[in-house]
Design a protein around this motif. Structure first.
Motif, PDB file in Angstrom:
ATOM      1  N   ASP A 408       0.622  -1.368   0.050  1.00 40.98           N
ATOM      2  CA  ASP A 408       0.185   0.254   0.069  1.00 40.98           C
ATOM      3  C   ASP A 408       0.565   1.885  -0.055  1.00 40.98           C
ATOM      4  N   ALA A 409       2.296   1.417  -0.034  1.00 40.17           N
ATOM      5  CA  ALA A 409       2.873   2.860   0.482  1.00 40.17           C
ATOM      6  C   ALA A 409       3.366   2.522  -1.532  1.00 40.17           C
ATOM      7  N   ASP A 410       3.134   1.901  -1.831  1.00 41.49           N
ATOM      8  CA  ASP A 410       3.614   1.550  -3.625  1.00 41.49           C
ATOM      9  C   ASP A 410       2.312   1.850  -4.920  1.00 41.49           C
ATOM     10  N   GLU A 411       2.369   2.952  -4.942  1.00 42.63           N
ATOM     11  CA  GLU A 411       0.978   3.273  -5.932  1.00 42.63           C
ATOM     12  C   GLU A 411       0.857   2.712  -7.183  1.00 42.63           C
ATOM     13  N   ASN A 412       2.249   1.927  -7.615  1.00 37.90           N
ATOM     14  CA  ASN A 412       2.195   0.845  -8.407  1.00 37.90           C
ATOM     15  C   ASN A 412       2.592  -0.552  -7.988  1.00 37.90           C
ATOM     16  N   VAL A 480      -2.262   3.764  10.971  1.00 41.68           N
ATOM     17  CA  VAL A 480      -2.370   3.191  10.028  1.00 41.68           C
ATOM     18  C   VAL A 480      -2.534   1.936   9.490  1.00 41.68           C
ATOM     19  N   LEU A 481      -3.200   1.213   8.868  1.00 39.79           N
ATOM     20  CA  LEU A 481      -4.051   0.259   9.051  1.00 39.79           C
ATOM     21  C   LEU A 481      -2.685  -0.761   8.294  1.00 39.79           C
ATOM     22  N   ILE A 482      -2.248  -2.212   8.860  1.00 38.31           N
ATOM     23  CA  ILE A 482      -1.188  -2.786   8.669  1.00 38.31           C
ATOM     24  C   ILE A 482      -1.992  -3.447   7.266  1.00 38.31           C
ATOM     25  N   PRO A 483      -1.740  -3.922   6.339  1.00 39.95           N
ATOM     26  CA  PRO A 483      -1.654  -4.776   5.296  1.00 39.95           C
ATOM     27  C   PRO A 483      -1.254  -6.500   5.680  1.00 39.95           C
ATOM     28  N   GLY A 484      -2.453  -7.262   4.877  1.00 38.21           N
ATOM     29  CA  GLY A 484      -1.411  -8.605   5.283  1.00 38.21           C
ATOM     30  C   GLY A 484      -2.184  -9.056   6.275  1.00 38.21           C
TER      31      GLY A 484
END
Length: 484
Positions: A408-412, A480-484
């Motif tokens: 999520d820190a990388d837009e692409n 900030v939500l932690i993904p995964g």
């Protein structure tokens, strides 16, 4: 006439039990202890039973003529099967040894350890074998006959219908002689060991002539036709002229040149060199009449390409160097590593510069009644404002790894977390403790194994763990939500 008293200078008490009789009696006792008399004839063997089923072994020490022996009993443990109610009329006249010897289902099996070659030689599923212990050998023909006679007498007295054999000559020769008697019949189990193969015995024609001659001399019956089974074996050790090696997978992102992001979520699999040590090819002709096949020095019908049965046996290297095994071994060795983060990363870690102040503040927090923030203990609230620590992993490699863990820190980002939970069968994963596939912990485990094996060992893993923890702390403090 004078009566002359004749003195009895020599008197032999024939009522005294001799050592030979004690030896025979002891064999009979063991036969009864092991419950071997009156063995019933069971169902026929199936192909592969000699290898797939378990062999039960029982042994006992014996002494005879200052020689120590081992009497061993081997029996193939088959699963209980429902026997057919209808039996042939002459089945009761057979003994198990005769039935197994004529059974071709387990011919050409590979059994060479711990007297198992007897089953391969004679095709029997149960037998007794007498082996000289303490490296003693039986080479004298008279002693061999006495031992064989002792086994035969003991078997007849105990009504034991299983084969009894004795190992003779040198142990490396694997030579066994014996017999099996019962129900009015006697089966002689004989073999010959030759240093050199006679020229006429190198081909099937000469072997058949010798076989018919020996059988005819023993029973006085002329044999016109016999059934023959033949097998040729071919061994391949050298695959190519040069040593063949398998190159490990190319993980470009671990070499610092180009980033192979497509391999970020995968662990290597395969051997670094050929794990196959030997390849055996077997070509078999089962049960042929000797009238339809010719195999002599000048001509042979046994053409391998025309054999009705082909089989292959593969022998693997004992300890092949496997990539996945190396990765996991290096990773598990860290469990015994007692080094701390300070010892691994040194003074380059941003949170180590003021270690005394940090320790004092940490201990003071434990005594305070209020609930502190993590930033007060750690000493920093935003990892992005601080400089990354120096370590074996360069920034060009570390940054894509962090983006792989936190897409999520990388837009692409090309590696978003999939929210769909895969459907797996409960029985398939029953008893397996693991995290969800492709989760944050899953991805962290994969990249941690890569870093440990390829990027610098424990120091590289410490650097990755430092950056991972700083990112988790930053997200915790900033909500900030932690993904995964």
């Amino acid at each position: 006439m004078h009566h002359v008293e004749i003195e009895d200078f020599y008197h032999h008490d024939f009522t005294t039990v001799s050592e030979w009789e004690v030896f025979i009696a002891r064999i009979e006792e063991l036969i009864h202890e092991w419950k071997l008399p009156h063995m019933k004839v069971t169902n026929s063997l199936k192909p592969g039973d000699f290898i797939n089923c378990q062999w039960h072994e029982t042994s006992e020490k014996l002494n005879f003529a200052d020689v120590e022996f081992l009497l061993k009993h081997y029996k193939l443990e088959k699963e209980s099967e429902n026997e057919d109610a209808a039996k042939e009329e002459n089945e009761e006249e057979w003994i198990q040894c005769q039935k197994d010897a004529l059974d071709i289902s387990n011919d050409f099996v590979k059994l060479n350890d711990n007297c198992m070659e007897i089953a391969r030689y004679y095709g029997v599923r149960e037998f007794l074998v007498l082996i000289p212990a303490r490296k003693a050998i039986l080479t004298d023909e008279t002693r061999i006959k006495i031992v064989l006679s002792s086994l035969t007498i003991a078997a007849n007295n105990a009504n034991c219908y299983i084969p009894l054999l004795v190992q003779i000559q040198e142990s490396w020769q694997k030579m066994y002689l014996g017999c099996c008697a019962g129900k009015g019949t006697c089966v002689n189990l004989d073999m010959v060991h030759l240093k050199k193969i006679p020229p006429h015995c190198r081909y099937l024609t000469g072997l058949l002539t010798l076989f018919k001659q020996k059988i005819g001399e023993g029973c006085g019956v002329k044999i016109d036709s016999v059934m023959v089974s033949a097998r040729f074996s071919y061994l391949l050790k050298d695959w190519t002229n040069s040593t063949w090696t398998q190159e490990p997978p190319d993980f470009d992102f671990m070499q610092g040149e180009t980033l192979g992001v497509a391999e970020l979520g995968k662990l290597p699999f395969g051997a670094t060199f050929d794990p196959v040590r030997e390849l055996h090819l077997f070509v078999t002709w089962p049960q042929m009449s000797d009238n339809v096949v010719v195999d002599s020095e000048g001509y042979s019908d046994l053409e391998p390409q025309l054999a009705p049965e082909w089989s292959v046996q593969v022998k693997m290297v004992a300890l092949p160097a496997c990539l996945l095994g190396e990765y996991m071994s290096d990773f598990l060795h860290l469990c015994n590593n007692q080094k701390t983060m300070v010892e691994l990363l040194g003074e380059n870690a941003s949170y180590i510069h003021d270690d005394e102040q940090m320790l004092s503040s940490a201990f003071s927090v434990l005594t305070e009644s209020r609930i502190p923030t993590i930033s007060a203990v750690v000493g920093r609230a935003n990892t992005k404002k601080n400089k990354n620590i120096e370590g074996p992993i360069s920034e060009e490699i570390l940054l894509p790894i962090l983006y792989f863990l936190f897409p999520d820190a990388d837009e692409n980002s090309k590696f978003p977390y999939n929210d769909i939970v895969p459907i797996v069968e409960d029985d398939q994963w029953k008893g397996v403790k693991t995290c969800t596939m492709d989760s944050l912990v899953w991805r962290l485990s994969v990249v941690a194994a890569h870093c440990t094996h390829n990027l610098g060992g424990a120091t590289a893993l410490a650097q990755l763990w430092h950056e991972f923890v700083q990112e988790i702390r930053f997200r915790w403090e900033k909500n900030v939500l932690i993904p995964g």
